[in-house]
Design a protein around this motif. Structure first.
Motif, mmCIF file in Angstrom:
data_model
loop_
_atom_site.group_PDB
_atom_site.id
_atom_site.type_symbol
_atom_site.label_atom_id
_atom_site.label_comp_id
_atom_site.label_asym_id
_atom_site.label_seq_id
_atom_site.Cartn_x
_atom_site.Cartn_y
_atom_site.Cartn_z
ATOM 1 N N PHE A 111 0.833 -1.202 0.000
ATOM 2 C CA PHE A 111 0.000 0.000 0.000
ATOM 3 C C PHE A 111 0.866 1.250 0.000
ATOM 4 C CE2 PHE A 111 -2.013 3.454 2.394
ATOM 5 C CZ PHE A 111 -2.999 3.787 1.476
ATOM 6 N N ARG A 112 1.903 1.285 0.824
ATOM 7 C CA ARG A 112 2.761 2.476 0.882
ATOM 8 C C ARG A 112 3.425 2.738 -0.460
ATOM 9 N NH1 ARG A 112 1.395 6.118 2.803
ATOM 10 N NH2 ARG A 112 3.436 7.070 2.912
ATOM 11 N N VAL A 113 3.850 1.675 -1.154
ATOM 12 C CA VAL A 113 4.471 1.861 -2.478
ATOM 13 C C VAL A 113 3.488 2.539 -3.426
ATOM 14 C CG1 VAL A 113 5.287 0.629 -4.536
ATOM 15 C CG2 VAL A 113 6.198 0.029 -2.280
ATOM 16 N N PHE A 114 2.267 2.018 -3.518
ATOM 17 C CA PHE A 114 1.289 2.621 -4.425
ATOM 18 C C PHE A 114 0.886 4.021 -3.978
ATOM 19 C CE2 PHE A 114 0.461 -1.844 -5.774
ATOM 20 C CZ PHE A 114 0.729 -1.660 -7.132
ATOM 21 N N ASP A 115 0.805 4.259 -2.681
ATOM 22 C CA ASP A 115 0.429 5.575 -2.176
ATOM 23 C C ASP A 115 1.516 6.611 -2.451
ATOM 24 O OD1 ASP A 115 -1.276 7.416 -0.902
ATOM 25 O OD2 ASP A 115 -0.320 7.077 1.033
ATOM 26 N N VAL A 116 2.777 6.201 -2.387
ATOM 27 C CA VAL A 116 3.885 7.133 -2.612
ATOM 28 C C VAL A 116 4.134 7.339 -4.108
ATOM 29 C CG1 VAL A 116 6.372 7.442 -2.320
ATOM 30 C CG2 VAL A 116 4.979 6.691 -0.388
ATOM 31 N N ILE A 117 4.181 6.251 -4.873
ATOM 32 C CA ILE A 117 4.490 6.346 -6.306
ATOM 33 C C ILE A 117 3.336 6.959 -7.096
ATOM 34 C CG2 ILE A 117 4.974 4.978 -8.370
ATOM 35 C CD1 ILE A 117 6.635 3.136 -6.620
ATOM 36 N N LYS A 118 2.112 6.656 -6.702
ATOM 37 C CA LYS A 118 0.909 7.172 -7.339
ATOM 38 C C LYS A 118 0.882 6.927 -8.854
ATOM 39 C CE LYS A 118 0.104 10.808 -3.917
ATOM 40 N NZ LYS A 118 -0.518 9.918 -2.998
ATOM 41 N N PRO A 119 0.831 5.654 -9.265
ATOM 42 C CA PRO A 119 0.720 5.392 -10.709
ATOM 43 C C PRO A 119 -0.625 5.885 -11.241
ATOM 44 C CG PRO A 119 0.380 3.372 -9.460
ATOM 45 C CD PRO A 119 0.780 4.429 -8.474
ATOM 46 N N TRP A 120 -0.709 6.010 -12.576
ATOM 47 C CA TRP A 120 -1.949 6.470 -13.199
ATOM 48 C C TRP A 120 -3.079 5.544 -12.813
ATOM 49 C CZ3 TRP A 120 -5.765 4.669 -16.268
ATOM 50 C CH2 TRP A 120 -6.621 5.622 -16.801
ATOM 51 N N PRO A 121 -4.242 6.042 -12.507
ATOM 52 C CA PRO A 121 -4.723 7.430 -12.474
ATOM 53 C C PRO A 121 -4.630 8.077 -11.097
ATOM 54 C CG PRO A 121 -6.602 5.990 -12.228
ATOM 55 C CD PRO A 121 -5.375 5.102 -12.344
ATOM 56 N N ILE A 122 -3.920 7.436 -10.170
ATOM 57 C CA ILE A 122 -3.868 7.956 -8.798
ATOM 58 C C ILE A 122 -3.281 9.369 -8.761
ATOM 59 C CG2 ILE A 122 -2.955 7.589 -6.473
ATOM 60 C CD1 ILE A 122 -2.898 4.548 -7.154
ATOM 61 N N ARG A 123 -2.187 9.598 -9.474
ATOM 62 C CA ARG A 123 -1.552 10.919 -9.471
ATOM 63 C C ARG A 123 -2.500 11.983 -10.042
ATOM 64 N NH1 ARG A 123 3.343 12.120 -8.423
ATOM 65 N NH2 ARG A 123 4.129 10.039 -8.818
ATOM 66 N N THR A 124 -3.224 11.621 -11.089
ATOM 67 C CA THR A 124 -4.178 12.551 -11.693
ATOM 68 C C THR A 124 -5.271 12.917 -10.690
ATOM 69 O OG1 THR A 124 -3.741 11.597 -13.860
ATOM 70 C CG2 THR A 124 -5.757 12.896 -13.631
ATOM 71 N N VAL A 125 -5.813 11.928 -10.009
ATOM 72 C CA VAL A 125 -6.843 12.177 -8.993
ATOM 73 C C VAL A 125 -6.273 13.059 -7.894
ATOM 74 C CG1 VAL A 125 -8.232 11.079 -7.176
ATOM 75 C CG2 VAL A 125 -8.172 10.091 -9.477
ATOM 76 N N ASP A 126 -5.054 12.742 -7.443
ATOM 77 C CA ASP A 126 -4.424 13.503 -6.366
ATOM 78 C C ASP A 126 -4.287 14.978 -6.742
ATOM 79 O OD1 ASP A 126 -3.022 13.711 -3.814
ATOM 80 O OD2 ASP A 126 -1.191 13.928 -4.999
ATOM 81 N N ARG A 127 -3.985 15.247 -7.991
ATOM 82 C CA ARG A 127 -3.748 16.630 -8.428
ATOM 83 C C ARG A 127 -5.022 17.375 -8.807
ATOM 84 N NH1 ARG A 127 1.559 15.538 -12.167
ATOM 85 N NH2 ARG A 127 3.023 15.331 -10.443
ATOM 86 N N ARG A 128 -6.032 16.650 -9.290
ATOM 87 C CA ARG A 128 -7.180 17.343 -9.889
ATOM 88 C C ARG A 128 -8.475 17.287 -9.099
ATOM 89 N NH1 ARG A 128 -6.315 15.803 -16.199
ATOM 90 N NH2 ARG A 128 -4.339 16.897 -16.413
ATOM 91 N N VAL A 129 -8.594 16.371 -8.157
ATOM 92 C CA VAL A 129 -9.846 16.250 -7.411
ATOM 93 C C VAL A 129 -9.649 16.887 -6.034
ATOM 94 C CG1 VAL A 129 -11.625 14.683 -6.560
ATOM 95 C CG2 VAL A 129 -10.394 14.126 -8.673
ATOM 96 N N ALA A 130 -10.467 17.875 -5.756
ATOM 97 C CA ALA A 130 -10.293 18.662 -4.536
ATOM 98 C C ALA A 130 -11.187 18.172 -3.404
ATOM 99 C CB ALA A 130 -10.596 20.130 -4.838
ATOM 100 N N GLY A 131 -10.977 18.754 -2.247
ATOM 101 C CA GLY A 131 -11.831 18.511 -1.089
ATOM 102 C C GLY A 131 -11.611 17.163 -0.450
#
Length: 157
Positions: A111-131
């Motif tokens: 889990f920590r690897v995926f949470d830190v690396i944030k492969p697609w689409p996680i990085r996109t969600v992290d940057r574009r979805v607010a709140g």
């Protein structure tokens, strides 16, 4: 790292969003938050799978509120100390995984690897979805990736 506000010790919403205080760690708060989620996973592992999933769903819905409210109160989008999302992401990672300390630690690492690396689409969600939804959803996606990896590993062995 953004300073830890004193309100986390006085405001129950902030306290929960900061993972019962685990997000106040002086470094790597997400890692400490995920570690703090492990004993709760042990307790949840005694539940039936439908009940486990219901608890995780409720924790996610409540977490959207907790994380969003705390973020607004602090005036910082996704303060590094807000780790309720790590709790939920980790619990999702461990869904339908029989409890053992080895599995718990393996799930923690994945889990920590995926949470830190944030492969697609996680990085996109992290940057574009607010709140609160945005804070929660990228960790839910990391949990889904980690869950898939855990179950693939169990299936192959």
């Amino acid at each position: 790292m953004t300073p830890v506000p004193k309100s986390i010790w006085r405001n129950p919403i902030h306290f929960l969003a900061f993972g019962l205080g685990s997000g106040a760690a002086p470094f790597a708060p997400g890692t400490f938050g995920t570690l703090a989620a492990i004993p709760f996973y042990w307790m949840l592992s005694f539940l039936s799978l439908p009940t486990y999933l219901l608890v995780v769903l409720v924790a996610m819905i409540v977490g959207i509120y907790l994380c969003g409210r705390t973020s607004r109160d602090l005036g910082v989008h996704d303060h590094s100390g807000i780790v309720w999302d790590e709790f939920v992401g980790y619990w999702l990672t461990m869904a339908a995984v029989p409890f053992s300390w080895q599995a718990a630690l393996w799930g923690f690492a994945i889990f920590r690897v995926f949470d830190v690396i944030k492969p697609w689409p996680i990085r996109t969600v992290d940057r574009r979805v607010a709140g609160g939804f945005g804070i929660m959803f990228d960790d839910v996606l990391a949990g889904v990736y980690a869950w898939s990896t855990m179950h693939l590993w169990f299936w192959l062995h």
